[in-house]
Design a protein around this motif. Structure first.
Motif, PDB file in Angstrom:
ATOM      1  N   SER A  47       0.670  -1.233   0.038  1.00  0.00           N
ATOM      2  CA  SER A  47      -0.030  -0.048  -0.097  1.00  0.00           C
ATOM      3  C   SER A  47       0.822   1.098  -0.094  1.00  0.00           C
ATOM      4  CB  SER A  47      -0.947   0.057   1.193  1.00  0.00           C
ATOM      5  OG  SER A  47      -0.452   0.014   2.538  1.00  0.00           O
ATOM      6  N   LEU A  48       1.994   1.344   0.629  1.00  0.00           N
ATOM      7  CA  LEU A  48       2.824   2.354   0.510  1.00  0.00           C
ATOM      8  C   LEU A  48       3.879   2.221  -0.663  1.00  0.00           C
ATOM      9  CD1 LEU A  48       3.957   5.196   1.788  1.00  0.00           C
ATOM     10  CD2 LEU A  48       5.434   3.633   3.063  1.00  0.00           C
ATOM     11  N   SER A  49       4.479   1.315  -1.006  1.00  0.00           N
ATOM     12  CA  SER A  49       5.456   1.206  -1.877  1.00  0.00           C
ATOM     13  C   SER A  49       4.837   1.075  -3.424  1.00  0.00           C
ATOM     14  CB  SER A  49       6.450  -0.039  -1.895  1.00  0.00           C
ATOM     15  OG  SER A  49       5.564  -1.069  -1.661  1.00  0.00           O
ATOM     16  N   GLY A  50       3.484   0.418  -3.362  1.00  0.00           N
ATOM     17  CA  GLY A  50       3.157   0.119  -4.718  1.00  0.00           C
ATOM     18  C   GLY A  50       3.565  -1.552  -4.819  1.00  0.00           C
ATOM     19  N   TYR A  51       2.694  -2.131  -5.638  1.00  0.00           N
ATOM     20  CA  TYR A  51       3.084  -3.620  -5.939  1.00  0.00           C
ATOM     21  C   TYR A  51       3.795  -3.796  -7.168  1.00  0.00           C
ATOM     22  CZ  TYR A  51       2.419  -8.685  -6.523  1.00  0.00           C
ATOM     23  OH  TYR A  51       2.423  -9.877  -6.620  1.00  0.00           O
ATOM     24  N   GLY A  52       4.749  -4.420  -7.137  1.00  0.00           N
ATOM     25  CA  GLY A  52       5.811  -4.565  -8.113  1.00  0.00           C
ATOM     26  C   GLY A  52       6.894  -4.105  -8.054  1.00  0.00           C
ATOM     27  N   SER A  85       6.272  -3.074   0.205  1.00  0.00           N
ATOM     28  CA  SER A  85       7.826  -3.424  -0.065  1.00  0.00           C
ATOM     29  C   SER A  85       8.702  -2.280   0.813  1.00  0.00           C
ATOM     30  CB  SER A  85       8.064  -3.686  -1.388  1.00  0.00           C
ATOM     31  OG  SER A  85       6.957  -4.821  -1.816  1.00  0.00           O
ATOM     32  N   PHE A  86      10.005  -3.123   0.841  1.00  0.00           N
ATOM     33  CA  PHE A  86      10.986  -2.171   1.625  1.00  0.00           C
ATOM     34  C   PHE A  86      12.374  -2.501   1.565  1.00  0.00           C
ATOM     35  CE2 PHE A  86      12.901   0.237   5.445  1.00  0.00           C
ATOM     36  CZ  PHE A  86      12.535   1.472   4.930  1.00  0.00           C
ATOM     37  N   CYS A  92      22.029 -10.088   7.725  1.00  0.00           N
ATOM     38  CA  CYS A  92      22.911 -10.135   6.840  1.00  0.00           C
ATOM     39  C   CYS A  92      23.004  -9.024   5.673  1.00  0.00           C
ATOM     40  CB  CYS A  92      22.454 -11.468   6.095  1.00  0.00           C
ATOM     41  SG  CYS A  92      20.773 -11.486   5.648  1.00  0.00           S
ATOM     42  N   GLY A  93      22.538  -7.774   6.066  1.00  0.00           N
ATOM     43  CA  GLY A  93      22.638  -6.825   5.134  1.00  0.00           C
ATOM     44  C   GLY A  93      21.254  -5.961   4.712  1.00  0.00           C
ATOM     45  N   ALA A  94      21.271  -5.353   3.597  1.00  0.00           N
ATOM     46  CA  ALA A  94      20.121  -4.749   3.298  1.00  0.00           C
ATOM     47  C   ALA A  94      19.201  -5.844   2.163  1.00  0.00           C
ATOM     48  CB  ALA A  94      20.094  -3.429   2.432  1.00  0.00           C
ATOM     49  N   ILE A  95      17.955  -6.217   2.673  1.00  0.00           N
ATOM     50  CA  ILE A  95      17.068  -7.110   1.765  1.00  0.00           C
ATOM     51  C   ILE A  95      16.069  -6.438   1.312  1.00  0.00           C
ATOM     52  CG2 ILE A  95      16.449  -9.467   2.078  1.00  0.00           C
ATOM     53  CD1 ILE A  95      19.378  -9.440   2.592  1.00  0.00           C
ATOM     54  N   LYS A  96      15.692  -6.792   0.303  1.00  0.00           N
ATOM     55  CA  LYS A  96      14.344  -6.489  -0.470  1.00  0.00           C
ATOM     56  C   LYS A  96      13.258  -7.331   0.147  1.00  0.00           C
ATOM     57  CE  LYS A  96      16.421  -4.039  -4.313  1.00  0.00           C
ATOM     58  NZ  LYS A  96      16.693  -4.101  -5.656  1.00  0.00           N
ATOM     59  N   ARG A  97      12.320  -6.688   0.699  1.00  0.00           N
ATOM     60  CA  ARG A  97      11.170  -7.557   1.408  1.00  0.00           C
ATOM     61  C   ARG A  97       9.781  -7.077   0.926  1.00  0.00           C
ATOM     62  NH1 ARG A  97      13.362 -12.486   3.343  1.00  0.00           N
ATOM     63  NH2 ARG A  97      14.767 -12.183   4.990  1.00  0.00           N
ATOM     64  N   ASN A  98       8.914  -7.982   0.836  1.00  0.00           N
ATOM     65  CA  ASN A  98       7.453  -7.527   0.637  1.00  0.00           C
ATOM     66  C   ASN A  98       7.025  -7.968   2.369  1.00  0.00           C
ATOM     67  OD1 ASN A  98       4.776  -7.386   0.313  1.00  0.00           O
ATOM     68  ND2 ASN A  98       4.699  -8.442  -1.633  1.00  0.00           N
ATOM     69  N   GLN A  99       6.454  -6.871   2.972  1.00  0.00           N
ATOM     70  CA  GLN A  99       6.264  -7.068   4.211  1.00  0.00           C
ATOM     71  C   GLN A  99       4.897  -6.371   4.734  1.00  0.00           C
ATOM     72  OE1 GLN A  99       9.421  -3.786   6.039  1.00  0.00           O
ATOM     73  NE2 GLN A  99       9.793  -5.878   5.961  1.00  0.00           N
ATOM     74  N   THR A 116       6.313 -15.085   2.310  1.00  0.00           N
ATOM     75  CA  THR A 116       7.177 -16.394   2.349  1.00  0.00           C
ATOM     76  C   THR A 116       6.928 -16.764   0.622  1.00  0.00           C
ATOM     77  OG1 THR A 116       6.782 -17.006   4.352  1.00  0.00           O
ATOM     78  CG2 THR A 116       7.138 -18.571   3.006  1.00  0.00           C
ATOM     79  N   TYR A 117       5.715 -16.783   0.519  1.00  0.00           N
ATOM     80  CA  TYR A 117       5.236 -17.336  -1.146  1.00  0.00           C
ATOM     81  C   TYR A 117       5.323 -16.166  -2.000  1.00  0.00           C
ATOM     82  CZ  TYR A 117       3.736 -22.016   0.130  1.00  0.00           C
ATOM     83  OH  TYR A 117       3.345 -23.376   0.648  1.00  0.00           O
ATOM     84  N   THR A 118       6.738 -15.743  -2.259  1.00  0.00           N
ATOM     85  CA  THR A 118       6.887 -14.752  -3.112  1.00  0.00           C
ATOM     86  C   THR A 118       6.505 -15.292  -4.680  1.00  0.00           C
ATOM     87  OG1 THR A 118       9.231 -14.998  -3.483  1.00  0.00           O
ATOM     88  CG2 THR A 118       8.468 -13.213  -1.661  1.00  0.00           C
ATOM     89  N   VAL A 119       5.972 -14.233  -5.615  1.00  0.00           N
ATOM     90  CA  VAL A 119       5.760 -14.647  -6.968  1.00  0.00           C
ATOM     91  C   VAL A 119       6.401 -13.635  -7.909  1.00  0.00           C
ATOM     92  CG1 VAL A 119       3.527 -15.546  -6.339  1.00  0.00           C
ATOM     93  CG2 VAL A 119       3.606 -13.238  -6.762  1.00  0.00           C
ATOM     94  N   HIS A 120       6.198 -13.893  -9.268  1.00  0.00           N
ATOM     95  CA  HIS A 120       6.877 -12.860 -10.241  1.00  0.00           C
ATOM     96  C   HIS A 120       6.701 -11.346  -9.971  1.00  0.00           C
ATOM     97  CE1 HIS A 120       8.664 -11.712 -14.107  1.00  0.00           C
ATOM     98  NE2 HIS A 120       7.673 -11.061 -14.384  1.00  0.00           N
ATOM     99  N   GLY A 121       5.552 -11.237  -9.625  1.00  0.00           N
ATOM    100  CA  GLY A 121       5.142  -9.743  -9.331  1.00  0.00           C
ATOM    101  C   GLY A 121       5.773  -9.103  -8.223  1.00  0.00           C
ATOM    102  N   ASP A 122       6.505  -9.657  -7.340  1.00  0.00           N
ATOM    103  CA  ASP A 122       7.212  -9.164  -6.121  1.00  0.00           C
ATOM    104  C   ASP A 122       8.519  -8.558  -6.647  1.00  0.00           C
ATOM    105  OD1 ASP A 122       5.200  -9.719  -4.219  1.00  0.00           O
ATOM    106  OD2 ASP A 122       5.576 -12.046  -4.545  1.00  0.00           O
ATOM    107  N   GLY A 123       8.730  -8.747  -7.974  1.00  0.00           N
ATOM    108  CA  GLY A 123      10.169  -8.374  -8.334  1.00  0.00           C
ATOM    109  C   GLY A 123      11.150  -9.112  -7.785  1.00  0.00           C
TER     110      GLY A 123
END
Length: 292
Positions: A47-52, A85-86, A92-99, A116-123
């Protein structure tokens, strides 16, 4: 610590490339929540980052927007489950997460749910490799857990795929004895009127542009998602707060389409018998609450 809690959801439009727009939508949701004596409000996935993956090129802008949302939320005094996403700083460092970022009424980030179940649209978002992370809510006697979109829908057809759990998360949850599942989602929907070509620029939508096939696909998904939500609540003997996005993937900001896209799944509150306790319209910007 209170014995009852008013929890709410914000079924809001999300612009996948305009973080400032999304921030202002979250501000409006917090304003509504404060006016309606809500204890906690939840937003959809991304909702803040946009999806994708578009947010990955706007990380400084996203960080600034998150800082502003956190300050606004703290002043409002309303706890927030923020779907975004953030670029998350971890051991272990800076990690791209959908959260989902779980904030208490004082603005403290007390828990995080990583998809956990990331998909193609999660980049390039990295899936969570940790066991299901449940948590105690700091302002009410509830044991909760977050799930993001396909964490709820992922099931036996995906078992055994490399980094994905052998058991569906829904099945694992029956062993966790949680009181409530916080589910933020943002899945397949489409405008039900003829629209400009630019509305279909997103790759996810291109293959589904043929109106002849969209409605049958949605009908099947409707039956699946609602049954899965209700059965999950029943089997895990817990409640579910679920919130979806009001617009389709790749929405370009056309306000006329906000009430022309049926959500991919219902938003609302389900009790531990699998019964809906709310009746939230499937179209448009909607705020709702329920007292538990």
């Amino acid at each position: 610590m209170t014995e009852t809690i008013r929890i709410a959801g914000a079924q809001i439009p999300i612009h996948d490339e305009d973080i400032e727009f999304n921030k202002n939508e979250i501000f409006k949701a917090l304003d509504w929540a404060k006016e309606n004596d809500v204890d906690l409000i939840q937003t959809p996935e991304g909702s803040l980052s946009g999806y994708g993956p578009a947010w990955e090129d706007q990380i400084p802008k996203l960080q600034k927007a998150l800082d502003e949302v956190e300050e606004y939320q703290k002043i409002s005094g309303v706890a927030l489950n923020l779907g975004t996403s953030f670029l998350n700083l971890e051991n272990c460092g800076a990690i791209k997460r959908n959260q989902i970022r779980h904030y208490d009424k004082e603005g403290l980030l007390y828990a995080m749910t990583n998809k956990t179940y990331t998909v193609h649209g999660d980049g390039n978002s990295v899936p969570s490799f940790h066991p299901v992370q449940s948590f105690n809510m700091p302002f009410v006697k509830l044991h909760g857990v977050g799930m993001i979109c396909n964490d709820m829908w992922g099931a036996v057809q995906e078992q055994g795929t490399d980094y994905k759990p052998i058991k569906a998360l829904n099945e694992i949850l029956t062993e966790k004895h949680v009181d409530i599942i916080f589910h933020s989602t943002n899945a397949f929907s489409f405008p039900e009127i003829e629209v400009d070509d630019k509305e279909w620029k997103t790759g996810n939508l291109q293959s589904l542009r043929n109106i002849e096939h969209q409605f049958p696909i949605r009908e099947v998904m409707d039956m699946w998602t609602e049954a899965w939500l209700k059965m999950t609540a029943f089997r895990a003997s817990c409640s579910i707060l679920t919130v979806d996005c009001a617009t389709h993937w790749g929405w370009t900001g056309n306000e006329d389409l906000i009430d022309k896209c049926k959500t991919s799944s219902p938003s609302g509150f389900i009790n531990n018998l699998g019964e809906w306790q709310t009746d939230v319209p499937r179209y448009g910007r909607q705020y709702f609450y329920h007292d538990i």
